[in-house]
Design an enzyme around this catalytic site. Structure first.
Site, mmCIF file in Angstrom:
data_model
loop_
_atom_site.group_PDB
_atom_site.id
_atom_site.type_symbol
_atom_site.label_atom_id
_atom_site.label_comp_id
_atom_site.label_asym_id
_atom_site.label_seq_id
_atom_site.Cartn_x
_atom_site.Cartn_y
_atom_site.Cartn_z
ATOM 1 N N HIS A 86 -57.403 39.397 54.588
ATOM 2 C CA HIS A 86 -57.006 40.084 55.440
ATOM 3 C C HIS A 86 -55.889 41.284 54.371
ATOM 4 O O HIS A 86 -55.559 39.550 53.772
ATOM 5 C CB HIS A 86 -56.352 39.908 56.552
ATOM 6 C CG HIS A 86 -57.489 39.511 57.386
ATOM 7 N ND1 HIS A 86 -57.030 39.836 59.021
ATOM 8 C CD2 HIS A 86 -58.666 39.708 57.558
ATOM 9 C CE1 HIS A 86 -58.447 39.379 60.044
ATOM 10 N NE2 HIS A 86 -59.163 39.586 58.645
ATOM 11 N N TYR A 121 -54.474 48.368 62.998
ATOM 12 C CA TYR A 121 -55.358 48.981 63.502
ATOM 13 C C TYR A 121 -55.349 50.893 63.528
ATOM 14 O O TYR A 121 -55.794 51.084 64.613
ATOM 15 C CB TYR A 121 -56.494 48.740 64.551
ATOM 16 C CG TYR A 121 -57.062 46.952 64.180
ATOM 17 C CD1 TYR A 121 -56.405 46.154 65.397
ATOM 18 C CD2 TYR A 121 -57.615 46.853 63.204
ATOM 19 C CE1 TYR A 121 -56.295 44.867 64.607
ATOM 20 C CE2 TYR A 121 -57.849 45.895 62.400
ATOM 21 C CZ TYR A 121 -57.530 44.588 63.318
ATOM 22 O OH TYR A 121 -57.416 43.016 63.471
ATOM 23 N N HIS A 156 -62.487 49.062 63.939
ATOM 24 C CA HIS A 156 -61.848 47.985 66.174
ATOM 25 C C HIS A 156 -62.241 49.155 67.126
ATOM 26 O O HIS A 156 -60.765 49.536 67.867
ATOM 27 C CB HIS A 156 -60.336 47.758 65.265
ATOM 28 C CG HIS A 156 -59.546 45.967 65.963
ATOM 29 N ND1 HIS A 156 -59.418 46.849 67.538
ATOM 30 C CD2 HIS A 156 -60.047 44.651 65.521
ATOM 31 C CE1 HIS A 156 -59.524 45.386 67.534
ATOM 32 N NE2 HIS A 156 -59.078 44.100 66.375
ATOM 33 N N GLU A 191 -66.584 48.097 59.491
ATOM 34 C CA GLU A 191 -66.059 47.213 60.814
ATOM 35 C C GLU A 191 -66.523 47.997 62.392
ATOM 36 O O GLU A 191 -65.338 48.785 62.674
ATOM 37 C CB GLU A 191 -65.626 45.888 60.693
ATOM 38 C CG GLU A 191 -65.280 45.052 61.543
ATOM 39 C CD GLU A 191 -64.472 43.856 61.754
ATOM 40 O OE1 GLU A 191 -64.211 43.290 60.633
ATOM 41 O OE2 GLU A 191 -64.583 43.482 62.960
ATOM 42 N N GLU A 204 -68.256 41.776 67.315
ATOM 43 C CA GLU A 204 -66.590 40.538 67.778
ATOM 44 C C GLU A 204 -67.001 40.479 69.187
ATOM 45 O O GLU A 204 -66.287 39.404 69.522
ATOM 46 C CB GLU A 204 -65.566 40.779 66.601
ATOM 47 C CG GLU A 204 -64.996 42.004 67.438
ATOM 48 C CD GLU A 204 -63.471 41.812 66.131
ATOM 49 O OE1 GLU A 204 -63.761 41.775 65.224
ATOM 50 O OE2 GLU A 204 -62.207 42.336 66.545
ATOM 51 N N GLU A 236 -65.186 35.359 57.225
ATOM 52 C CA GLU A 236 -63.681 36.171 57.301
ATOM 53 C C GLU A 236 -63.158 35.036 57.737
ATOM 54 O O GLU A 236 -63.355 33.589 57.921
ATOM 55 C CB GLU A 236 -63.895 36.801 58.815
ATOM 56 C CG GLU A 236 -62.699 37.294 59.259
ATOM 57 C CD GLU A 236 -61.894 38.031 59.955
ATOM 58 O OE1 GLU A 236 -63.141 38.008 61.098
ATOM 59 O OE2 GLU A 236 -61.595 39.143 60.317
HETATM 60 C C1 GCO Z 1 -60.905 41.204 63.590
HETATM 61 C C2 GCO Z 1 -60.828 41.274 64.442
HETATM 62 C C3 GCO Z 1 -59.712 40.849 64.327
HETATM 63 C C4 GCO Z 1 -59.245 40.381 66.366
HETATM 64 C C5 GCO Z 1 -58.327 39.726 67.402
HETATM 65 C C6 GCO Z 1 -58.302 39.781 68.819
HETATM 66 O O1 GCO Z 1 -62.014 41.732 63.276
HETATM 67 O O2 GCO Z 1 -60.350 40.022 62.527
HETATM 68 O O3 GCO Z 1 -60.615 42.824 64.542
HETATM 69 O O4 GCO Z 1 -58.398 40.809 64.415
HETATM 70 O O5 GCO Z 1 -58.431 41.764 66.692
HETATM 71 O O6 GCO Z 1 -59.232 38.544 66.779
HETATM 72 O O7 GCO Z 1 -57.123 38.637 69.196
HETATM 73 MG MG MG Z 2 -62.832 42.908 63.491
#
Ligand code: GCO
Ligand code: MG
Length: 415
Positions: A126, A157, A210, A234, A260, A337
């Site tokens: 990230h 986000y 998100h 994503e 996710e 990731e």
């Molecule tokens: C990602 C996810 C995370 C989530 C988090 C929630 O793509 O890694 O969006 O950043 O926001 O796991 O607790």
């Molecule tokens: Mg995510």
């Protein structure tokens, strides 16, 4: 001679200030046990309670070898099924049973799943900053470390992290994480255009929407980002708007990733079988562990959809190891990731409430070397947990604020 479940324990620990939960399944064979991830950072007490009060009585005495049978038993035992807390609790047991099976066979779990199809797992980290320069310098750092994929955000986000209602909100607006979706789209497109000018195109970039924006805005954003050649965009659509993937798919060549928040393979079935997404981004514990996810990966392979399992900071090293074992043995792997520790994780460092002690508590974390992550090849998942160290970092219970996301007018939007 069959081995049975003798006891089931739960270990809660927060060495990085993020609540992590691990399930330990003890067996009838002295010294033989398995570990599985059951992390739900915001509901860790509920998951722990689910494991000890409901799964333990159901499972003690049963054969550790019968992973599929026990998964199905746990899945349907409460009649109402596929909730987040329940599936994550089941994941803890499921991963532990795969860990046990590997230890008994003397093989790493990826070997049980069909063996390695790659030498190492390409990962992404990230990157997040307030300016193009700040982001470009983080990208340069990771490029040096051999990474070829990076997630780029510009202030989380889109709404930052302050709970203060902005001046643009209406009178009496509630506190929350405010997102002006129009401003977010303008800023995000400008950011990626400038970034590509600065760094070129030999680094693959992903961006995490998100949810949070309307379907028409997801179409607009995906179209406007096309010249920036994302590896994937994503979660462009919230879980309750998946039907709009038909429209989004027609409208853009930007590769799409979602998943996710999925609770069951069925949530992904339509998107995958109609090739409406390019990457399936499931959070492995949320589906109930390795057993359902290996099936989902095989299903997705038939439709050319690649895996990109969720690998955030709120997942224990046992969960990250499970991701890596799935990655090692999946033909249709896309990218992983990786919120591991090395190299330093710029984003987690901002969130970290204390010095990182993750590797004091968890031994055997898959290792990052020059852009790839490697499992340690020990039998099972390969992770050990130092109980004394784990006890030093108790989990905590704050009210979760980052999910109190609101639109410009103060109305709640899905986080
Ligand atoms: C990602 C996810 C995370 C989530 C988090 C929630 O793509 O890694 O969006 O950043 O926001 O796991 O607790
Ligand atoms: Mg995510």
């Amino acid at each position: 001679m069959s081995v049975t479940i003798r006891d089931i324990e739960v270990i809660n620990t927060a060495p990085e200030g993020i609540n992590l939960t691990v399930v330990k399944v003890l067996t009838s064979e002295d010294g033989l046990y398995g570990l599985g991830d059951a992390t739900f950072a915001y509901r860790w007490k509920a998951v722990s309670n689910y494991v000890t009060e409901y799964l333990k009585p159901l499972l003690v005495g049963r054969d550790t070898d019968s992973i599929q049978e026990l998964w199905q038993l746990m899945h349907q035992n409460a009649y109402w099924r596929d909730g987040g807390i329940e599936n994550i609790a089941i994941s803890g047991v499921d991963m532990a049973l795969w860990d046990i099976k590997g230890k008994r066979a003397g093989m790493p779990v990826y070997s049980l799943l069909g063996g390695a199809v790659r030498g190492g797992v390409p990962v992404y980290r990230h990157v997040d900053g307030a300016t193009v320069d700040e982001i470009a310098s983080q990208i340069a750092y990771y490029r040096e470390k051999g990474l070829r994929h990076l997630r780029v955000q510009c202030g989380g986000y889109g709404g930052g992290l302050s709970m203060q209602a902005p001046a643009s909100a209406p009178e009496g607006a509630h506190p929350g994480i405010y997102l002006d979706s129009r401003d977010y789209i303008r800023k995000t497109v400008a950011l990626f255009e400038k970034l590509r000018e600065k760094i070129g195109f030999d680094i693959e970039l992903v961006h995490d929407v998100h949810e949070r924006i309307a379907p028409s805005e997801a179409v607009e954003l995906a179209r406007l980002l096309e010249p920036c050649r994302l590896f994937f965009l994503e979660d462009p659509l919230p879980l309750n708007q998946l039907e709009s993937f038909e429209r989004l798919r027609q409208a853009t060549v930007t590769p799409l990733a979602e998943g996710e928040l999925f609770n069951h393979q069925a949530d992904a079935k339509y998107l995958i079988s109609h090739r409406l997404i390019d990457f399936i981004r499931v959070h492995v514990p949320q589906l109930g562990g390795i057993t359902p996810c290996r099936k989902l990966a095989t299903f997705a392979e038939e439709f050319g959809v690649r895996t990109a399992w969720h690998g955030p900071g709120d997942l224990s090293p046992v969960g990250h190891a499970a991701n890596i074992h799935l990655d090692m043995s999946s033909v249709n792997f896309g990218v992983q990731e990786w919120s591991g520790i090395e190299p330093p994780n710029f984003v987690i460092q901002k969130l970290r409430t204390q010095k990182g002690a993750l590797l004091e508590v968890f031994k055997g974390m898959p290792e990052f070397r020059d852009g790839y992550v490697y499992p340690n090849d020990k039998p099972g998942l390969g992770i050990e947990i130092d109980m004394k160290e784990a006890a030093k970092y108790p989990c905590t219970d704050e009210i979760t604020t980052w999910t109190q996301t609101r639109g410009r007018d103060g109305a709640l939007v899905l986080p």
